[in-house]
Design a protein around this motif. Structure first.
Motif, PDB file in Angstrom:
ATOM      1  N   THR A 208     -22.906  24.137  18.356  1.00 42.77           N
ATOM      2  CA  THR A 208     -23.950  23.651  17.437  1.00 42.77           C
ATOM      3  C   THR A 208     -23.565  23.893  15.985  1.00 42.77           C
ATOM      4  O   THR A 208     -23.775  23.036  15.115  1.00 42.77           O
ATOM      5  N   THR A 209     -23.001  25.064  15.727  1.00 44.48           N
ATOM      6  CA  THR A 209     -22.583  25.410  14.378  1.00 44.48           C
ATOM      7  C   THR A 209     -21.571  24.401  13.842  1.00 44.48           C
ATOM      8  O   THR A 209     -21.631  23.987  12.676  1.00 44.48           O
ATOM      9  N   THR A 210     -20.633  24.000  14.696  1.00 46.60           N
ATOM     10  CA  THR A 210     -19.637  23.025  14.287  1.00 46.60           C
ATOM     11  C   THR A 210     -20.290  21.696  13.924  1.00 46.60           C
ATOM     12  O   THR A 210     -19.956  21.069  12.911  1.00 46.60           O
ATOM     13  N   SER A 211     -21.251  21.260  14.752  1.00 46.13           N
ATOM     14  CA  SER A 211     -21.957  20.008  14.453  1.00 46.13           C
ATOM     15  C   SER A 211     -22.729  20.115  13.145  1.00 46.13           C
ATOM     16  O   SER A 211     -22.757  19.179  12.343  1.00 46.13           O
ATOM     17  N   LEU A 212     -23.346  21.267  12.928  1.00 45.86           N
ATOM     18  CA  LEU A 212     -24.116  21.474  11.702  1.00 45.86           C
ATOM     19  C   LEU A 212     -23.197  21.445  10.480  1.00 45.86           C
ATOM     20  O   LEU A 212     -23.503  20.829   9.457  1.00 45.86           O
ATOM     21  N   GLY A 213     -22.041  22.107  10.603  1.00 39.57           N
ATOM     22  CA  GLY A 213     -21.088  22.097   9.503  1.00 39.57           C
ATOM     23  C   GLY A 213     -20.540  20.713   9.228  1.00 39.57           C
ATOM     24  O   GLY A 213     -20.441  20.278   8.071  1.00 39.57           O
ATOM     25  N   LEU A 214     -20.186  19.979  10.302  1.00 37.97           N
ATOM     26  CA  LEU A 214     -19.679  18.621  10.132  1.00 37.97           C
ATOM     27  C   LEU A 214     -20.728  17.712   9.500  1.00 37.97           C
ATOM     28  O   LEU A 214     -20.417  16.881   8.644  1.00 37.97           O
ATOM     29  N   GLY A 215     -21.960  17.864   9.937  1.00 34.84           N
ATOM     30  CA  GLY A 215     -23.024  17.042   9.377  1.00 34.84           C
ATOM     31  C   GLY A 215     -23.251  17.317   7.906  1.00 34.84           C
ATOM     32  O   GLY A 215     -23.475  16.394   7.108  1.00 34.84           O
ATOM     33  N   MET A 324     -11.479  18.609  20.611  1.00 34.90           N
ATOM     34  CA  MET A 324     -12.550  17.776  21.150  1.00 34.90           C
ATOM     35  C   MET A 324     -12.994  18.269  22.525  1.00 34.90           C
ATOM     36  O   MET A 324     -14.197  18.393  22.809  1.00 34.90           O
ATOM     37  N   LEU A 325     -12.028  18.544  23.410  1.00 34.87           N
ATOM     38  CA  LEU A 325     -12.401  19.020  24.747  1.00 34.87           C
ATOM     39  C   LEU A 325     -13.131  20.357  24.660  1.00 34.87           C
ATOM     40  O   LEU A 325     -14.105  20.595  25.384  1.00 34.87           O
ATOM     41  N   ALA A 326     -12.665  21.231  23.771  1.00 30.40           N
ATOM     42  CA  ALA A 326     -13.342  22.521  23.605  1.00 30.40           C
ATOM     43  C   ALA A 326     -14.747  22.333  23.051  1.00 30.40           C
ATOM     44  O   ALA A 326     -15.683  23.043  23.443  1.00 30.40           O
ATOM     45  N   TRP A 327     -14.905  21.383  22.138  1.00 29.18           N
ATOM     46  CA  TRP A 327     -16.226  21.105  21.579  1.00 29.18           C
ATOM     47  C   TRP A 327     -17.179  20.652  22.673  1.00 29.18           C
ATOM     48  O   TRP A 327     -18.327  21.103  22.765  1.00 29.18           O
ATOM     49  N   TRP A 328     -16.717  19.769  23.542  1.00 28.08           N
ATOM     50  CA  TRP A 328     -17.585  19.303  24.641  1.00 28.08           C
ATOM     51  C   TRP A 328     -17.885  20.437  25.616  1.00 28.08           C
ATOM     52  O   TRP A 328     -18.997  20.539  26.135  1.00 28.08           O
ATOM     53  N   ALA A 460     -23.209  28.625  10.558  1.00 26.20           N
ATOM     54  CA  ALA A 460     -22.540  27.454   9.975  1.00 26.20           C
ATOM     55  C   ALA A 460     -22.089  27.750   8.545  1.00 26.20           C
ATOM     56  O   ALA A 460     -20.966  27.418   8.144  1.00 26.20           O
ATOM     57  N   ILE A 461     -22.951  28.386   7.771  1.00 25.61           N
ATOM     58  CA  ILE A 461     -22.605  28.728   6.382  1.00 25.61           C
ATOM     59  C   ILE A 461     -21.448  29.727   6.347  1.00 25.61           C
ATOM     60  O   ILE A 461     -20.500  29.591   5.560  1.00 25.61           O
ATOM     61  N   ALA A 462     -21.499  30.737   7.236  1.00 23.41           N
ATOM     62  CA  ALA A 462     -20.452  31.762   7.253  1.00 23.41           C
ATOM     63  C   ALA A 462     -19.092  31.164   7.605  1.00 23.41           C
ATOM     64  O   ALA A 462     -18.066  31.504   6.994  1.00 23.41           O
ATOM     65  N   LEU A 463     -19.057  30.269   8.581  1.00 21.81           N
ATOM     66  CA  LEU A 463     -17.776  29.670   8.986  1.00 21.81           C
ATOM     67  C   LEU A 463     -17.245  28.704   7.933  1.00 21.81           C
ATOM     68  O   LEU A 463     -16.034  28.633   7.701  1.00 21.81           O
ATOM     69  N   LEU A 464     -18.144  27.957   7.298  1.00 21.69           N
ATOM     70  CA  LEU A 464     -17.693  27.086   6.210  1.00 21.69           C
ATOM     71  C   LEU A 464     -17.126  27.917   5.053  1.00 21.69           C
ATOM     72  O   LEU A 464     -16.115  27.562   4.449  1.00 21.69           O
ATOM     73  N   ALA A 465     -17.778  29.047   4.771  1.00 21.26           N
ATOM     74  CA  ALA A 465     -17.295  29.919   3.698  1.00 21.26           C
ATOM     75  C   ALA A 465     -15.956  30.542   4.060  1.00 21.26           C
ATOM     76  O   ALA A 465     -15.103  30.778   3.198  1.00 21.26           O
ATOM     77  N   ALA A 466     -15.753  30.799   5.366  1.00 23.22           N
ATOM     78  CA  ALA A 466     -14.519  31.452   5.808  1.00 23.22           C
ATOM     79  C   ALA A 466     -13.318  30.514   5.784  1.00 23.22           C
ATOM     80  O   ALA A 466     -12.181  30.972   5.700  1.00 23.22           O
ATOM     81  N   GLY A 467     -13.541  29.233   5.874  1.00 24.10           N
ATOM     82  CA  GLY A 467     -12.376  28.339   5.905  1.00 24.10           C
ATOM     83  C   GLY A 467     -12.698  26.898   6.158  1.00 24.10           C
ATOM     84  O   GLY A 467     -11.814  26.127   6.543  1.00 24.10           O
ATOM     85  N   GLY A 468     -13.942  26.507   6.006  1.00 22.60           N
ATOM     86  CA  GLY A 468     -14.305  25.103   6.133  1.00 22.60           C
ATOM     87  C   GLY A 468     -14.130  24.559   7.528  1.00 22.60           C
ATOM     88  O   GLY A 468     -14.324  25.258   8.533  1.00 22.60           O
ATOM     89  N   LEU A 469     -13.709  23.298   7.610  1.00 20.92           N
ATOM     90  CA  LEU A 469     -13.583  22.608   8.887  1.00 20.92           C
ATOM     91  C   LEU A 469     -12.610  23.312   9.813  1.00 20.92           C
ATOM     92  O   LEU A 469     -12.818  23.376  11.027  1.00 20.92           O
ATOM     93  N   GLU A 470     -11.535  23.883   9.261  1.00 20.77           N
ATOM     94  CA  GLU A 470     -10.538  24.552  10.096  1.00 20.77           C
ATOM     95  C   GLU A 470     -11.146  25.736  10.844  1.00 20.77           C
ATOM     96  O   GLU A 470     -10.886  25.943  12.032  1.00 20.77           O
ATOM     97  N   SER A 471     -11.979  26.521  10.162  1.00 20.12           N
ATOM     98  CA  SER A 471     -12.629  27.662  10.818  1.00 20.12           C
ATOM     99  C   SER A 471     -13.608  27.205  11.884  1.00 20.12           C
ATOM    100  O   SER A 471     -13.731  27.835  12.948  1.00 20.12           O
ATOM    101  N   LEU A 472     -14.314  26.099  11.635  1.00 20.93           N
ATOM    102  CA  LEU A 472     -15.228  25.560  12.642  1.00 20.93           C
ATOM    103  C   LEU A 472     -14.457  25.169  13.891  1.00 20.93           C
ATOM    104  O   LEU A 472     -14.875  25.468  15.025  1.00 20.93           O
ATOM    105  N   GLN A 473     -13.335  24.490  13.722  1.00 24.61           N
ATOM    106  CA  GLN A 473     -12.532  24.067  14.864  1.00 24.61           C
ATOM    107  C   GLN A 473     -11.975  25.270  15.617  1.00 24.61           C
ATOM    108  O   GLN A 473     -11.969  25.297  16.857  1.00 24.61           O
ATOM    109  N   MET A 475     -13.200  28.323  15.839  1.00 24.34           N
ATOM    110  CA  MET A 475     -14.237  29.054  16.540  1.00 24.34           C
ATOM    111  C   MET A 475     -14.682  28.310  17.804  1.00 24.34           C
ATOM    112  O   MET A 475     -14.989  28.932  18.826  1.00 24.34           O
ATOM    113  N   VAL A 476     -14.732  26.989  17.746  1.00 25.07           N
ATOM    114  CA  VAL A 476     -15.120  26.216  18.923  1.00 25.07           C
ATOM    115  C   VAL A 476     -14.125  26.426  20.056  1.00 25.07           C
ATOM    116  O   VAL A 476     -14.496  26.679  21.205  1.00 25.07           O
ATOM    117  N   ILE A 477     -12.832  26.321  19.761  1.00 26.96           N
ATOM    118  CA  ILE A 477     -11.819  26.465  20.812  1.00 26.96           C
ATOM    119  C   ILE A 477     -11.807  27.879  21.360  1.00 26.96           C
ATOM    120  O   ILE A 477     -11.752  28.097  22.584  1.00 26.96           O
TER     121      ILE A 477
END
Length: 527
Positions: A208-215, A324-328, A460-473, A475-477
């Motif tokens: 969910t955090t990844t979706s929130l960050g992407l959005g 993508m597979l990890a996200w699903w 979502a805010i913490a992961l974006l602050a830590a490294g943006g999209l790369e950190s979101l990806q 954490m999901v995997i």
């Protein structure tokens, strides 16, 4: 999903799963806020270890799920109903489809509808085509279909079937651990089951955090294109805060009518935008591209499913296929509960066809219309959307709209769509997190709903602050890796349940079932 206060207090009281999962989640949030670089380095190291050593497991498990579902749909098990034998679905079919599409992966239509195809055009996966050529266009669509098609929905369908069967056929609570009762019996109610639910909560949270960050990144990109608003972390944090308030408020007030309204409204707007692009865009080219790409996708489905980074293309796998597979996988618990709640009364065969095929077709059409329009525009030299996407992935969708008539109107519609997809998806996800941490009750306490809404936004805010999209990806995997093993157990337990359904009357089931949890009478308003 209802927030009726009629549920017995003892069934609404959160258990230790809440405390453990909340503690772990908050530790990661604090880590990201206090030492973002450290969290990013740890995530990168874990990501490399998982994808290098076990990446193949993501591919094999998702392909195995597709084979399992095809067998169920074509076998005698396909006629079994998810609920009592005399139950019928609460929602008409079109509404059912709309709820699946908008509340599950709607945000992906905007975030990746142009970004992924145009990125693959510029850098074809695994060197299978020359960049920026017609051949690369077909390869780009093929791999976009792969990431958003049957494999994704196969993962969702397996967990959704198992959850629906467990809740409405067997009368078990709405917990992932309850799906293991055919395998471990009453131990599913003890520490082992609690550990399973904690993993489910963490995977769901960071999905969910990844979706929130992407959005947030996507909305910020739209504001930049329309109003010149800076594309910056403070703006993205503010967007996350506002969206978090919206979906938390929605979850607190109940989602029975709201999620239906949001789903049908977003699907209506999305359909209008799709038809507009199809009509004013390169229609003949899009039809031709779709036919070629679907043919390639279907004919090479198995071989594409077994591509590994042995050739050294690990960066691509981490950025796209494995992510993508990890996200699903991380969304599987949330989607499983959600699909179960809206699919009660349908047959297994109807569920498999509806959840597996219909969304896959819709997503392939959407990606072709928007991604194909961007590809055509770049190939004929009228735009440089691929260059824009390489610099800022969130600009690709709006850059495509800018190349078509009425760009301001379509961009505003797109931003509205992102918000609607956000609220409907995060609303249901907050409810599921609360349900998983409140002993599986269908009526989690309001304070738990508010708590998980706040934690999701903070993460979502913490992961974006830590490294943006790369950190979101990352954490999901990382968070989905242990959950992969759990999903294998879910499939095995579900199969054991189904086989027991056809045992002769004098043969007891393999594992004795505990007393059934009371299931409230189903009406459209209680879902």
């Amino acid at each position: 999903m209802s927030d009726s206060p009629s549920a017995p207090p003892e069934h609404r009281r959160p258990g230790p799963v809440l405390h453990v999962s909340l503690g772990l989640a908050l530790a990661i949030v604090v880590w990201g806020a206090a030492a973002g670089d450290s969290l990013s380095r740890a995530g990168s190291a874990a990501l490399d270890g998982i994808t290098t050593g076990f990446g193949w497991a993501y591919l094999l498990v998702s392909l195995g799920f597709l084979a399992f579902l095809a067998f169920l749909a074509c076998s005698r098990y396909g006629r079994l109903r998810l609920g009592r034998d005399d139950e019928r679905p609460a929602f008409r079919r079109l509404t059912w489809y709309a709820m699946i599409l908008s509340a599950v992966m709607g945000i992906g239509l905007i975030s990746y509808g142009v970004t992924e195809p145009i990125s693959h055009l510029a850098e074809p996966p695994h060197g299978l085509a020359q960049p920026m050529t017609p051949g690369a266009a077909v390869t780009a669509m093929q791999f976009s279909f792969f990431d958003w098609g049957l494999h994704a929905w196969g993962i969702f369908a397996v967990v959704g079937l198992a959850m629906s069967w467990s809740m409405f056929r067997k009368g078990r609570p709405g917990l992932v651990s309850a799906l293991f009762r055919p395998l471990i019996g009453d131990r599913a109610d003890g520490p082992a089951g609690g550990a399973i639910d904690v993993f489910a909560v963490l995977a769901t949270l960071f999905g969910t955090t990844t979706s929130l960050g992407l959005g947030a990144l996507q909305i910020n990109g739209g504001f930049t294109a329309l109003f010149g608003v800076p594309d910056s972390p403070p703006v993205q944090f503010a967007i996350i805060a506002v969206i978090t308030l919206l979906f938390t408020a929605s979850a607190l007030t109940g989602v029975a009518r709201g999620i239906r309204f949001l789903s049908e409204t977003s699907m209506g707007l999305g359909a209008l935008l799709f038809v507009f692009v199809l009509v004013v865009g390169p229609t003949i080219y899009l039809v031709d591209l779709y036919v070629q790409s679907v043919g390639r996708y279907v004919s090479e489905l198995v071989s594409t499913s077994l591509i590994t980074p042995a050739s050294g293309d690990l960066d691509f796998m981490q950025s796209w296929t494995y992510f993508m597979l990890a996200w699903w996988l991380s969304w599987a618990a949330f989607v499983g509960v959600f699909l179960a709640r809206i699919s009660r009364g349908r047959t297994i065969r109807e569920f498999v066809v509806g959840v597996l095929l219909v969304p896959s077709v819709v997503f392939s059409l959407w990606f072709t219309a928007f991604g194909g329009t961007a590809i055509h525009s770049d190939l004929i030299g009228s735009t440089k959307i691929a260059v824009a996407a390489a610099g800022d992935e969130n600009s690709a969708f709006f850059a495509t709209l800018q190349s078509l008539p009425l760009p301001t109107i379509t961009s505003i519609v797109t931003i509205v769509l992102v918000v609607l997809f956000f609220v409907s998806g995060a609303d249901a996800n907050t409810f599921v997190l609360s349900m998983l941490t409140s002993r599986g009750t269908e009526h989690p306490p309001a304070w738990v709903l508010a708590l998980w809404g706040a934690v999701t936004g903070a993460a979502a805010i913490a992961l974006l602050a830590a490294g943006g999209l790369e950190s979101l990806q990352q954490m999901v995997i990382v968070s989905s890796a242990p959950f992969l093993l759990i999903l294998i157990g879910v499939a095995v337990g579900f199969w054991k349940d189904l086989r027991a359904e056809f045992l002769p009357p004098d043969v007891p089931p393999p594992v004795a079932e505990p007393a059934a949890t009371q299931i409230t009478e189903r009406t459209p308003e209680s879902i």
